[in-house]
Write an enzyme that holds these catalytic residues in place. Structure first.
Site, PDB file in Angstrom:
ATOM      1  N   THR A 127      -3.514   7.111  -5.568  1.00  0.00           N
ATOM      2  CA  THR A 127      -3.657   5.664  -5.744  1.00  0.00           C
ATOM      3  C   THR A 127      -4.709   5.086  -4.801  1.00  0.00           C
ATOM      4  O   THR A 127      -4.963   5.639  -3.727  1.00  0.00           O
ATOM      5  CB  THR A 127      -2.287   4.998  -5.467  1.00  0.00           C
ATOM      6  OG1 THR A 127      -2.485   3.603  -5.279  1.00  0.00           O
ATOM      7  CG2 THR A 127      -1.641   5.537  -4.196  1.00  0.00           C
ATOM      8  N   ASP A 128      -5.262   3.937  -5.169  1.00  0.00           N
ATOM      9  CA  ASP A 128      -6.206   3.248  -4.271  1.00  0.00           C
ATOM     10  C   ASP A 128      -5.488   2.640  -3.063  1.00  0.00           C
ATOM     11  O   ASP A 128      -6.129   2.251  -2.089  1.00  0.00           O
ATOM     12  CB  ASP A 128      -6.989   2.161  -5.026  1.00  0.00           C
ATOM     13  CG  ASP A 128      -6.119   1.059  -5.630  1.00  0.00           C
ATOM     14  OD1 ASP A 128      -4.877   1.164  -5.573  1.00  0.00           O
ATOM     15  OD2 ASP A 128      -6.694   0.090  -6.177  1.00  0.00           O
ATOM     16  N   GLU A 129      -4.131   2.590  -3.131  1.00  0.00           N
ATOM     17  CA  GLU A 129      -3.392   1.929  -2.043  1.00  0.00           C
ATOM     18  C   GLU A 129      -3.510   2.679  -0.719  1.00  0.00           C
ATOM     19  O   GLU A 129      -3.234   2.125   0.339  1.00  0.00           O
ATOM     20  CB  GLU A 129      -1.928   1.716  -2.452  1.00  0.00           C
ATOM     21  CG  GLU A 129      -1.840   0.935  -3.750  1.00  0.00           C
ATOM     22  CD  GLU A 129      -0.465   0.388  -4.093  1.00  0.00           C
ATOM     23  OE1 GLU A 129       0.360   0.221  -3.187  1.00  0.00           O
ATOM     24  OE2 GLU A 129      -0.239   0.116  -5.283  1.00  0.00           O
TER      25      GLU A 129
ATOM     26  N   TYR B 113       5.289   3.625   0.610  1.00  0.00           N
ATOM     27  CA  TYR B 113       4.745   4.264  -0.601  1.00  0.00           C
ATOM     28  C   TYR B 113       3.320   4.766  -0.359  1.00  0.00           C
ATOM     29  O   TYR B 113       3.019   5.947  -0.542  1.00  0.00           O
ATOM     30  CB  TYR B 113       4.749   3.269  -1.778  1.00  0.00           C
ATOM     31  CG  TYR B 113       3.868   3.716  -2.942  1.00  0.00           C
ATOM     32  CD1 TYR B 113       4.152   4.882  -3.657  1.00  0.00           C
ATOM     33  CD2 TYR B 113       2.731   2.979  -3.313  1.00  0.00           C
ATOM     34  CE1 TYR B 113       3.338   5.301  -4.706  1.00  0.00           C
ATOM     35  CE2 TYR B 113       1.913   3.391  -4.361  1.00  0.00           C
ATOM     36  CZ  TYR B 113       2.217   4.557  -5.057  1.00  0.00           C
ATOM     37  OH  TYR B 113       1.402   4.973  -6.084  1.00  0.00           O
TER      38      TYR B 113
ATOM     39  N   LYS C 139       1.800   8.614  -0.136  1.00  0.00           N
ATOM     40  CA  LYS C 139       0.733   9.112  -1.018  1.00  0.00           C
ATOM     41  C   LYS C 139      -0.458   9.588  -0.169  1.00  0.00           C
ATOM     42  O   LYS C 139      -1.075  10.607  -0.473  1.00  0.00           O
ATOM     43  CB  LYS C 139       0.275   8.030  -2.006  1.00  0.00           C
ATOM     44  CG  LYS C 139       1.281   7.663  -3.075  1.00  0.00           C
ATOM     45  CD  LYS C 139       1.637   8.801  -4.023  1.00  0.00           C
ATOM     46  CE  LYS C 139       0.511   9.175  -4.974  1.00  0.00           C
ATOM     47  NZ  LYS C 139       0.957  10.171  -5.992  1.00  0.00           N
TER      48      LYS C 139
HETATM   49  P1  NAD Z   1       6.462   6.256 -12.622  1.00  0.00           P
HETATM   50  O1  NAD Z   1       7.356   5.800 -11.515  1.00  0.00           O
HETATM   51  O2  NAD Z   1       6.435   5.503 -13.901  1.00  0.00           O
HETATM   52  O3  NAD Z   1       6.813   7.769 -12.999  1.00  0.00           O
HETATM   53  C1  NAD Z   1       7.058   8.755 -12.034  1.00  0.00           C
HETATM   54  C2  NAD Z   1       7.694   9.958 -12.739  1.00  0.00           C
HETATM   55  O4  NAD Z   1       7.944  10.964 -11.747  1.00  0.00           O
HETATM   56  C3  NAD Z   1       9.027   9.641 -13.408  1.00  0.00           C
HETATM   57  O5  NAD Z   1       9.066  10.205 -14.694  1.00  0.00           O
HETATM   58  C4  NAD Z   1      10.052  10.303 -12.490  1.00  0.00           C
HETATM   59  O6  NAD Z   1      11.216  10.740 -13.176  1.00  0.00           O
HETATM   60  C5  NAD Z   1       9.253  11.480 -11.923  1.00  0.00           C
HETATM   61  N1  NAD Z   1       9.776  11.924 -10.633  1.00  0.00           N
HETATM   62  C6  NAD Z   1      10.082  11.148  -9.556  1.00  0.00           C
HETATM   63  N2  NAD Z   1      10.574  11.917  -8.555  1.00  0.00           N
HETATM   64  C7  NAD Z   1      10.539  13.199  -8.997  1.00  0.00           C
HETATM   65  C8  NAD Z   1      10.919  14.446  -8.421  1.00  0.00           C
HETATM   66  N3  NAD Z   1      11.418  14.510  -7.186  1.00  0.00           N
HETATM   67  N4  NAD Z   1      10.750  15.580  -9.153  1.00  0.00           N
HETATM   68  C9  NAD Z   1      10.244  15.514 -10.421  1.00  0.00           C
HETATM   69  N5  NAD Z   1       9.915  14.359 -11.026  1.00  0.00           N
HETATM   70  C10 NAD Z   1      10.055  13.224 -10.321  1.00  0.00           C
HETATM   71  O7  NAD Z   1       5.014   6.352 -11.972  1.00  0.00           O
HETATM   72  P2  NAD Z   1       3.581   6.071 -12.605  1.00  0.00           P
HETATM   73  O8  NAD Z   1       3.278   4.643 -12.441  1.00  0.00           O
HETATM   74  O9  NAD Z   1       3.482   6.711 -13.915  1.00  0.00           O
HETATM   75  O10 NAD Z   1       2.676   6.866 -11.562  1.00  0.00           O
HETATM   76  C11 NAD Z   1       2.374   8.241 -11.753  1.00  0.00           C
HETATM   77  C12 NAD Z   1       1.458   8.720 -10.631  1.00  0.00           C
HETATM   78  O11 NAD Z   1       0.262   7.946 -10.630  1.00  0.00           O
HETATM   79  C13 NAD Z   1       2.077   8.570  -9.250  1.00  0.00           C
HETATM   80  O12 NAD Z   1       1.718   9.696  -8.496  1.00  0.00           O
HETATM   81  C14 NAD Z   1       1.434   7.300  -8.697  1.00  0.00           C
HETATM   82  O13 NAD Z   1       1.355   7.354  -7.300  1.00  0.00           O
HETATM   83  C15 NAD Z   1       0.072   7.372  -9.341  1.00  0.00           C
HETATM   84  N6  NAD Z   1      -0.585   6.056  -9.565  1.00  0.00           N
HETATM   85  C16 NAD Z   1       0.071   5.044 -10.212  1.00  0.00           C
HETATM   86  C17 NAD Z   1      -0.588   3.833 -10.439  1.00  0.00           C
HETATM   87  C18 NAD Z   1       0.068   2.702 -11.185  1.00  0.00           C
HETATM   88  O14 NAD Z   1      -0.493   1.607 -11.284  1.00  0.00           O
HETATM   89  N7  NAD Z   1       1.245   2.886 -11.770  1.00  0.00           N
HETATM   90  C19 NAD Z   1      -1.905   3.663  -9.986  1.00  0.00           C
HETATM   91  C20 NAD Z   1      -2.545   4.717  -9.328  1.00  0.00           C
HETATM   92  C21 NAD Z   1      -1.875   5.912  -9.130  1.00  0.00           C
HETATM   93  P1  TYD Z   2       3.147  -4.126  -8.445  1.00  0.00           P
HETATM   94  O1  TYD Z   2       3.103  -4.203  -9.934  1.00  0.00           O
HETATM   95  O2  TYD Z   2       4.432  -3.812  -7.765  1.00  0.00           O
HETATM   96  O3  TYD Z   2       2.018  -3.073  -8.030  1.00  0.00           O
HETATM   97  P2  TYD Z   2       1.407  -2.738  -6.535  1.00  0.00           P
HETATM   98  O4  TYD Z   2       2.307  -3.282  -5.501  1.00  0.00           O
HETATM   99  O5  TYD Z   2       1.417  -1.261  -6.554  1.00  0.00           O
HETATM  100  O6  TYD Z   2       0.038  -3.346  -6.518  1.00  0.00           O
HETATM  101  O7  TYD Z   2       2.615  -5.492  -7.864  1.00  0.00           O
HETATM  102  C1  TYD Z   2       1.352  -6.004  -8.236  1.00  0.00           C
HETATM  103  C2  TYD Z   2       1.114  -7.260  -7.420  1.00  0.00           C
HETATM  104  O8  TYD Z   2       2.054  -8.259  -7.836  1.00  0.00           O
HETATM  105  C3  TYD Z   2       1.346  -7.079  -5.936  1.00  0.00           C
HETATM  106  O9  TYD Z   2       0.397  -7.870  -5.223  1.00  0.00           O
HETATM  107  C4  TYD Z   2       2.744  -7.623  -5.703  1.00  0.00           C
HETATM  108  C5  TYD Z   2       2.875  -8.704  -6.743  1.00  0.00           C
HETATM  109  N1  TYD Z   2       4.246  -8.905  -7.291  1.00  0.00           N
HETATM  110  C6  TYD Z   2       4.764 -10.216  -7.363  1.00  0.00           C
HETATM  111  O10 TYD Z   2       4.116 -11.201  -6.969  1.00  0.00           O
HETATM  112  N2  TYD Z   2       6.024 -10.380  -7.877  1.00  0.00           N
HETATM  113  C7  TYD Z   2       6.773  -9.316  -8.318  1.00  0.00           C
HETATM  114  O11 TYD Z   2       7.944  -9.542  -8.753  1.00  0.00           O
HETATM  115  C8  TYD Z   2       6.218  -8.008  -8.261  1.00  0.00           C
HETATM  116  C9  TYD Z   2       7.011  -6.816  -8.722  1.00  0.00           C
HETATM  117  C10 TYD Z   2       4.941  -7.849  -7.738  1.00  0.00           C
END
Ligand code: NAD
Ligand code: TYD
Length: 350
Positions: free
Chosen positions: A131-133, A156, A160
């Site tokens: 992630t970019d975070e 988190y 990561k």
């Molecule tokens: P998500 O929370 O929707 O899905 C995570 C999946 O991992 C779930 O299916 C869960 O069951 C599985 N999981 C969790 N713990 C586990 C374990 N111990 N063993 C096996 N499986 C396990 O997450 P997402 O949003 O799809 O993100 C997927 C990846 O992409 C993550 O690594 C996240 O850090 C990265 N990512 C997400 C975003 C975003 O905006 N959602 C952006 C950049 C990077």
């Molecule tokens: P989120 O979707 O949790 O993604 P991330 O924290 O990984 O960026 O949140 C996106 C942005 O929205 C973040 O700045 C936090 C804000 N946010 C709210 O203002 N209210 C909410 O209920 C949630 C879940 C997030």
């Protein structure tokens, strides 16, 4: 047939990636390893579960014995690792799950991969999705590039960041063919409604308050999830060992503007007079350690591997709203039970 292990394939991004690979590469066998936590949902993959080149494996990446046995038995050729605890707010309330899954789980996968690939690393890719975070928070200007120093602020992002360091260290120390990508915020179908966009869609639908943290001026760079899956495809096949690639949408929005845009589209789709749902906006206490702004410079990926986003935000956003409205049963299923408890704990004290 190439055996590709995708971890976390039942989650939001993982399910889009699994679908893309299963359909696009009939000569790959895709193994989806997922623990099925609250965020994992096999409903997300109903349409491809019977494909002959797809297998689901239920398991926990934190369980080192299980993982090493699985790798010994299956001898995967490549790994794309997405499994993670992914929600910042949950990491504030319960950091240890993040430390186990995101750090220890990644280490277990690296060790298991080493044991079956040793002395033959160039043929076997370990691709870590991040992630970019990890880069921390930007001020009002500037962008994250691949060499921006890590400065994570939430459990988190710190977990990561740790896993990224491990993946890089296993490349540098053992010569593993490891690649990392760091992506901005994703939106689209199948995202668990604890995250901002699906949470607001669900709340607008049910006329519930829309909790905006702090001033609502925090900025995120949003990318449609299928574009992320396509970027992963590109990097998996063309990326260079030891490299990091940033992935982003070049699409910055303040949270309050995203919420207002959602209201506009939702009111229209629901046939409510424009602006009806504006009164649901509720400013609440800010998230602890809340990063002000994320913005990705994805020019390396475009220049070196030719990827850029293909879906315009207006199109992707409308598609997303329509998907949730057409899949209200999916929303209902994932928000019943344990989610209710989480929601109460998370939002009643604000
Ligand atoms: P998500 O929370 O929707 O899905 C995570 C999946 O991992 C779930 O299916 C869960 O069951 C599985 N999981 C969790 N713990 C586990 C374990 N111990 N063993 C096996 N499986 C396990 O997450 P997402 O949003 O799809 O993100 C997927 C990846 O992409 C993550 O690594 C996240 O850090 C990265 N990512 C997400 C975003 C975003 O905006 N959602 C952006 C950049 C990077
Ligand atoms: P989120 O979707 O949790 O993604 P991330 O924290 O990984 O960026 O949140 C996106 C942005 O929205 C973040 O700045 C936090 C804000 N946010 C709210 O203002 N209210 C909410 O209920 C949630 C879940 C997030």
């Amino acid at each position: 047939m190439k055996k590709i292990l995708i971890t976390g394939g039942a989650g939001f991004i993982g399910s889009h990636l699994v679908r893309l690979f299963v359909k696009k590469y009939p000569t790959y066998h895709i193994y989806n390893l997922d623990k099925l936590t609250y965020a994992g949902n096999l409903e997300n993959l109903k349409d491809i579960e019977k494909y002959p080149n797809y297998t689901f494996i239920k398991g926990d990446i934190v369980d080192a014995k299980f993982i090493s046995q699985l790798f010994e038995n299956e001898k995967f050729d490549n790994i794309i690792h997405l499994a993670a605890e992914s929600h910042v707010d949950r990491s504030i309330y319960s950091p240890m799950d993040f430390i186990y899954t995101n750090i220890v789980g990644t280490a277990n996968l690296l060790n298991a991969a080493r044991s079956i690939w040793e002395n033959n690393y160039e043929e076997h890719r370990f691709y870590h999705i991040s992630t970019d975070e990890v880069y921390g928070s930007l001020g009002e200007t500037g962008h994250f590039i691949e060499t921006t120093p890590y400065s994570p602020h939430s459990p988190y992002s710190a977990s990561k960041a740790s896993s990224d360091h491990l993946v890089r260290a296993y490349h540098d120390t053992f010569g593993m063919n490891n690649v990392i990508s760091n992506c901005s915020n994703n939106y689209g179908p199948n995202q668990f409604p604890e995250k901002l966009i699906p949470l607001c869609i669900n709340n607008i639908l049910h006329n519930k308050p829309l909790p905006v943290y702090g001033t609502g001026k925090n900025v995120r760079d949003w990318l449609y999830v299928e574009d992320h899956a396509k970027a992963i495809d590109t990097i998996f096949h063309k990326g260079l060992s030891g490299q990091t690639y940033n992935i982003g949408g070049n699409n910055e929005w303040t949270n309050i503007d995203i919420v207002k845009k959602l209201i506009e589209i939702m009111d229209e789709e629901l046939g409510r007079p424009q602006g009806t749902s504006m009164s649901l906006i509720t400013y609440v206490k800010d998230r602890a350690g809340h990063d002000l702004r994320y913005a990705i410079d994805a020019s390396k990926l475009k220049r070196e591997l030719g990827w850029e986003p293909s879906i315009k935000f207006t199109e992707g956003f409308r598609l997303t709203v329509k998907w949730y409205l057409n899949n209200q049963e999916w929303l209902q299923n994932v928000t019943s039970g344990a989610y209710q408890k989480y929601y109460e704990q998370m939002y009643t004290n604000h």
